[in-house]
Design an enzyme around this catalytic site. Structure first.
Site, short mmCIF file in Angstrom:
data_model
loop_
_atom_site.label_atom_id
_atom_site.label_comp_id
_atom_site.label_asym_id
_atom_site.label_seq_id
_atom_site.Cartn_x
_atom_site.Cartn_y
_atom_site.Cartn_z
N LYS A 74 47.92 36.39 38.27
CA LYS A 74 46.88 36.81 39.22
C LYS A 74 47.51 37.70 40.28
O LYS A 74 48.58 37.39 40.82
CB LYS A 74 46.25 35.57 39.86
CG LYS A 74 45.08 35.86 40.79
CD LYS A 74 44.45 34.57 41.30
CE LYS A 74 43.25 34.82 42.19
NZ LYS A 74 42.61 33.56 42.64
N SER A 150 37.87 32.94 41.60
CA SER A 150 38.37 34.29 41.79
C SER A 150 39.49 34.66 40.82
O SER A 150 39.92 35.81 40.77
CB SER A 150 38.89 34.44 43.23
OG SER A 150 40.03 33.59 43.45
N SER A 174 38.76 28.30 42.31
CA SER A 174 39.06 29.59 41.69
C SER A 174 39.86 29.50 40.40
O SER A 174 40.01 30.50 39.69
CB SER A 174 39.79 30.49 42.68
OG SER A 174 38.92 30.89 43.70
#
Length: 444
Positions: A74, A150, A174
């Protein structure tokens, strides 16, 4: 190949780590146009790490438990030589990272190979991975649907077969939300158990980091590499498993309700536990997230407000304006709610709950139905994950077996008891109660 197959073939020297890395990156470049899961391919770094694995094997040395397994990162974790953007052009002009985030370096030490950074909601503030700068990440099971956020790029990359393992972060859900919508495994570890050093913060008092994987076994192996621990083998027989009711038994679709009923029957989870004041706990998580996030970003907002995603900017500005006494009340409720979570385990070893209320929403209709109203998915996909955030307990998300698009459930344990979560996850996977990630291009 699955992660164990990759590591086994590389260890047997039937294939090189360099070849596996090249294949992974080639697949991303060929197929990611359909999903938009990846923000950059790490060609040079991947080749360096893969070549090191091959050299160690040639010298008769152990390259680590994740030998040659590609992984995604990420884009809020530092990767040496790359700019950490946290999904925002606000940071695009920053200097490249001089060293890897701790979790990135630990995976590399365990033999894994970093091949890509992944898309995310800007500054991790969202549940959709609908990024104003990089675009929306599409769900590999149906390209007309959201991947969740996310950490949606990491989850979608695992689901699409780009890499068997990926790193994400979880403040309010997330990891848990995109893992559920993309049909992969995810772990929000006990808060503080995995180091966040080298990851761009969102809400320091709530932030956690953790892995996605294609199976419970590789989620466990990745967690052990990240935590530098070896979890004990434990027996799941005679465990007391309870189902969260009340808030966690409302607002879900029929498919989600049926999947949870099936899971509860399999686990003989006849006991129902109702946590008190869950709605207020969720509100407290909203307040703490907005206030801490707004405070963190206020100096940059004063200078670069026009560079932010407008939806994220407005929420950060609103958070920065929250009165201190409101934030104090939210923190006080957090402490109280954590105590209630501990009490919930008085007669249970594991709690189960839905992770999402429904399958992934459509891109052209990003809403979900809550309390009889259509509300924005971006803020509400975390209705079951966000309240539990306050307590900081470890939560493993598993892909439940369904007849349609993916849905996920949360397994919740006491702090530090990830070993229990992995033991139960392995039993559920072995009994056929979960699914393996597969691409289903329903929209094609």
């Amino acid at each position: 190949m699955t992660a164990p197959e990759i590591a086994g073939e590389i260890r047997a020297r039937r294939v090189s780590a360099v070849d596996i890395a090249r294949q992974a990156m080639a697949r991303i470049e060929t197929e990611d146009g359909r999903y938009n899961a990846v923000t950059r391919v790490l060609h040079q770094r991947a080749m360096e790490c893969a070549a090191r694995i091959d050299r160690l094997l040639a010298a008769g040395q152990d390259p680590g438990p994740l030998a040659g397994v590609p992984f995604g990162i990420k884009d809020l974790f530092d990767v040496r030589g790359e700019v950490t953007t946290a999904g925002s052009r606000v940071l695009a002009g920053s200097s490249p990272a001089t060293k890897d985030a701790i979790l990135v370096s630990r995976l590399i030490e365990a033999g894994a190979v970093p091949v890509a950074t992944t898309n995310m909601d800007e500054f991790a503030y969202g549940f959709a991975t609908d990024n104003a700068h990089h675009g929306v990440t599409r769900n590999p099971h149906d390209q007309d649907r959201l991947a969740g956020g996310s950490s949606g790029g990491s989850a979608a990359g695992v689901a699409a077969g780009f890499f068997p393992v990926a790193l994400g972060s979880d403040t309010n859900g997330s990891i848990r939300v995109p893992a559920s919508l993309c049909g992969v495994w995810g772990l929000r570890a006990t808060q503080g158990r995995l180091p966040t050093e080298g990851s761009y913060p969102f809400v320091a008092s709530l932030d956690t980091v953790g892995p996605f994987a294609t199976s419970s076994a590789y989620l466990r192996a990745t967690f052990e590499a990240l935590s530098r621990t070896t979890l004990p083998a434990i027996d799941t027989r005679d465990w007391r498993i309870a189902r969260l009711g009340g808030w966690f038994a409302t607002n879900m679709t029929t498919d989600m309700a049926q999947a949870m009923d099936s899971l509860a029957r399999h686990l003989d989870a006849t006991q129902v536990v109702e946590l008190p004041e869950v709605a207020r706990a969720r509100a407290a998580a909203f307040v703490i997230s907005a206030a801490e996030g707004g405070s963190l970003h206020l100096p940059r907002l004063r200078q670069f407000a026009g560079e932010y995603d407008p939806a994220v900017r407005d929420r950060l500005l609103a958070g920065a304006l929250l009165p201190a006494h409101i934030v104090f009340k939210a923190q006080r409720l957090r402490n109280w709610f954590r105590r209630q979570m501990h009490k919930a385990f008085a007669n249970a070893d594991i709690l189960i709950a839905p992770a999402v209320p429904c399958v992934a929403p459509r891109l052209d209709e990003p809403t979900i139905r809550i309390d009889g109203r259509d509300v924005p998915a971006r803020a509400n996909l975390g209705i079951y994950t966000q309240p539990l955030t306050l307590a900081g307990f470890p939560i493993l998300t598993l892909p439940m077996r369904t007849s349609g698009l993916p849905l996920g459930a949360q397994l919740i344990a006491r702090p530090g008891r990830e070993d229990q979560l992995f033991a139960l996850a392995a039993e559920l996977e072995g009994s056929g109660m979960t699914t393996s990630p597969k691409k289903h291009d329903h929209a094609a």
